[in-house]
Structures are given as structure tokens and as C-alpha cells.
Enzyme design. Sequence first.
Site, PDB file in Angstrom:
ATOM      1  N   MET A  87      -8.738   7.930   0.613  1.00 52.64           N
ATOM      2  CA  MET A  87      -9.601   8.338   1.913  1.00 52.64           C
ATOM      3  C   MET A  87     -10.307   9.433   1.653  1.00 52.64           C
ATOM      4  SD  MET A  87      -7.078   6.764   4.646  1.00 52.64           S
ATOM      5  CE  MET A  87      -6.587   5.056   4.560  1.00 52.64           C
ATOM      6  N   HIS A 126      -1.349  -1.254  -4.090  1.00 49.58           N
ATOM      7  CA  HIS A 126      -2.499  -1.171  -3.380  1.00 49.58           C
ATOM      8  C   HIS A 126      -2.737   0.452  -3.206  1.00 49.58           C
ATOM      9  CE1 HIS A 126      -5.801  -2.335  -1.083  1.00 49.58           C
ATOM     10  NE2 HIS A 126      -5.508  -1.326  -0.238  1.00 49.58           N
ATOM     11  N   MET A 136     -11.920   4.012  -0.158  1.00 51.39           N
ATOM     12  CA  MET A 136     -12.645   4.439   1.376  1.00 51.39           C
ATOM     13  C   MET A 136     -13.212   5.796   1.187  1.00 51.39           C
ATOM     14  SD  MET A 136      -9.642   2.889   3.371  1.00 51.39           S
ATOM     15  CE  MET A 136      -8.517   2.953   1.957  1.00 51.39           C
ATOM     16  N   HIS A 145      -8.302   0.929  -3.587  1.00 49.91           N
ATOM     17  CA  HIS A 145      -8.984   0.742  -2.568  1.00 49.91           C
ATOM     18  C   HIS A 145      -9.920   1.802  -2.328  1.00 49.91           C
ATOM     19  CE1 HIS A 145      -9.473  -0.407   1.925  1.00 49.91           C
ATOM     20  NE2 HIS A 145     -10.547  -0.284   1.406  1.00 49.91           N
ATOM     21  N   SER A 204       0.737  -1.134  -0.170  1.00 47.18           N
ATOM     22  CA  SER A 204       0.085   0.095  -0.152  1.00 47.18           C
ATOM     23  C   SER A 204       0.754   1.124  -0.202  1.00 47.18           C
ATOM     24  CB  SER A 204      -0.962   0.220   1.203  1.00 47.18           C
ATOM     25  OG  SER A 204      -1.346   1.257   1.416  1.00 47.18           O
ATOM     26  N   MET A 257     -11.279  -6.446   5.458  1.00 48.65           N
ATOM     27  CA  MET A 257     -10.448  -5.473   6.235  1.00 48.65           C
ATOM     28  C   MET A 257      -9.989  -6.049   7.722  1.00 48.65           C
ATOM     29  SD  MET A 257      -9.906  -2.610   4.596  1.00 48.65           S
ATOM     30  CE  MET A 257      -9.053  -1.853   5.766  1.00 48.65           C
ATOM     31  N   ASP A 307      -4.715   3.396  -1.621  1.00 49.47           N
ATOM     32  CA  ASP A 307      -5.743   3.624  -0.503  1.00 49.47           C
ATOM     33  C   ASP A 307      -6.160   5.162  -0.940  1.00 49.47           C
ATOM     34  OD1 ASP A 307      -5.975   1.188   0.978  1.00 49.47           O
ATOM     35  OD2 ASP A 307      -3.905   1.605   1.489  1.00 49.47           O
ATOM     36  N   ASP A 344      -6.355  -6.834   4.198  1.00 49.04           N
ATOM     37  CA  ASP A 344      -5.763  -5.384   4.232  1.00 49.04           C
ATOM     38  C   ASP A 344      -5.759  -4.943   5.724  1.00 49.04           C
ATOM     39  OD1 ASP A 344      -4.900  -2.805   4.044  1.00 49.04           O
ATOM     40  OD2 ASP A 344      -6.732  -2.284   2.576  1.00 49.04           O
TER      41      ASP A 344
HETATM   42  C1  DX5 Z   1      -6.450   0.897   5.963  1.00 47.25           C
HETATM   43  C2  DX5 Z   1      -5.689   0.970   4.810  1.00 47.25           C
HETATM   44  C3  DX5 Z   1      -4.734  -0.030   4.620  1.00 47.25           C
HETATM   45  C4  DX5 Z   1      -3.307   0.336   5.235  1.00 47.25           C
HETATM   46  C5  DX5 Z   1      -2.770  -0.852   5.335  1.00 47.25           C
HETATM   47  O1  DX5 Z   1      -7.098   1.950   5.903  1.00 47.25           O
HETATM   48  O2  DX5 Z   1      -6.843   0.514   3.746  1.00 47.25           O
HETATM   49  O3  DX5 Z   1      -4.589  -0.420   3.154  1.00 47.25           O
HETATM   50  O4  DX5 Z   1      -2.745   1.462   4.643  1.00 47.25           O
HETATM   51  O5  DX5 Z   1      -1.572  -0.366   6.104  1.00 47.25           O
HETATM   52  P1  DX5 Z   1      -0.748  -1.109   7.125  1.00 47.25           P
HETATM   53  O6  DX5 Z   1      -0.174  -2.565   6.542  1.00 47.25           O
HETATM   54  O7  DX5 Z   1       0.391  -0.374   7.817  1.00 47.25           O
HETATM   55  O8  DX5 Z   1      -1.840  -1.586   8.072  1.00 47.25           O
HETATM   56 ZN    ZN Z   2      -6.287  -0.576   1.600  1.00 55.28          ZN
END
Ligand code: DX5
Ligand code: ZN
Length: 216
Positions: free
Chosen positions: A36, A32, A67, A65, A7, A136, A34, A174
Site C-alpha cells: 500500500m 499474500h 494497491m 497485491h 496476508s 475485493m 499487501d 480478499d
Molecule cells: C485489504 C488487503 C487485504 C487485507 C485482508 O486492503 O488487501 O489483503 O489485509 O485482511 P483481513 O483478512 O483482515 O480483512
Molecule cells: Zn490483499
Amino acid sequence: MAILAPSILSADFSKLADDVARAEKGGARFLHVDVMDGHFVPNISFGAAVMKSLLGKTGLPFDVHLMIERPDDYLEDFITEKTEYITVHQEACTHLHRTVQHIKSAGAKAGVSINPATPLSAIEEILCDVDMVLIMSVNPGFGGQKLIPSALDKVKRLAKLRDELGYDFKIELDGGVTIDNVMEVVDAGVDIVVAGSAVFGSDDIEKTTKKIVESI
Ligand code: DX5
Ligand code: ZN
């Protein structure tokens, strides 16, 4: 055999392409991404522009991903020649079936994710339509959290259900994956392992990636 999707949330954004190149050299198979929005999760990360800045800089496909609330409004922004999966959250989609079809018609494989407290039954009716289920193992929003162990049991139950139903979607996990627990994660039945801080927070990104890739 499982594959690793680091990620980029935990990468150094000031040298993102360099960090990514190190993970790629170490044997990562996806990036990956992420995303947000500060609404669905209590944090803001980055948008499609940052992901697109990596086009031409990496050979790795994107595993996006989302979110975010109202993912349908933004899906097209994340479609690129490198986008393989777009995953949305069941909790964020009122019309999940419609959103899954939207992802596919936009040209990506469709993933659906559920938070730690969301039961598998919430996605049972959509399993026949998805290419991936993302379990998750932390509450989404931040990297560097601790893996919630019940997520592994959820993965086992999902893998069993997939067998019983004869489906072939991938199972991704994840959150909170480390070099010490990654074997347990894979043994539970995970096909695609996400790791953020374990990879990009390490002193030697390439070496750590290699180590995780070899162990899975
Ligand atoms: C959490 C994200 C993950 C996160 C994983 O909200 O979706 O992808 O970045 O990070 P680690 O591996 O540090 O938990
Ligand atoms: Zn993620």
C-alpha cells in the site's frame, strides 16, 4: 477445492518469518503480500524489501497485491524466484492491458483486482489475458474489516462468466474472511481465499491456518 493465502499485513512484523513459518506449517499455499502506497489507498504498509526479507525463510510462493498508483514503475522490484502472481488494480491503471502484458513479460502471472464498487464489466475485455481476478470484499487499505456481502454475488457472476467464455483464470477474494464465513466464500466459487487478521490475529496461527485449510 480452494486454497488459502494468508496476508502478512496482519502478521507481527517484528517476527515476520516466525509468523509465516507457522502459517506454512498449518497448510497455507501462498503468502499474500499487501503493498500500500498511501495514495491509491489511505494507508502505507511495506515495500519489496520486506517481502524479499522472507526469501530463503519460506517455501511459500508470493501472491503480490499492489494497491499502488503507477504500478508499472515498481513491478520489477517485486519479481523474485518466489513471485507467482502480481496483481494490480483496474482503478489504478490507465492502460491496464499494457500493465498486464508488462507483468507477464517481467516473469509473473498477472492478476487484476477490482474494488467493491467497481463492476465486473470494467474488466470484461481483459479477462482473456489474466491469470487471476481478485475480487475485493472490503475497500482496500486496512486489515480487519467486515466482508461486504455483495462481493460474493460478484464472485458467482464472475465464475459463471468464466465458464461461458471458457477461460481458466483463478478467482481470489480478499477482505473480511473469517473462519465463520469462509465456507460461504468458497461455495460462491473462490479458488484462492485471502485471510489476514483471521490467521495472523489469532492466538495460534498454525492451528487456525489448519482449521481454515481443512474447512475449504
Ligand atoms: C485489504 C488487503 C487485504 C487485507 C485482508 O486492503 O488487501 O489483503 O489485509 O485482511 P483481513 O483478512 O483482515 O480483512
Ligand atoms: Zn490483499
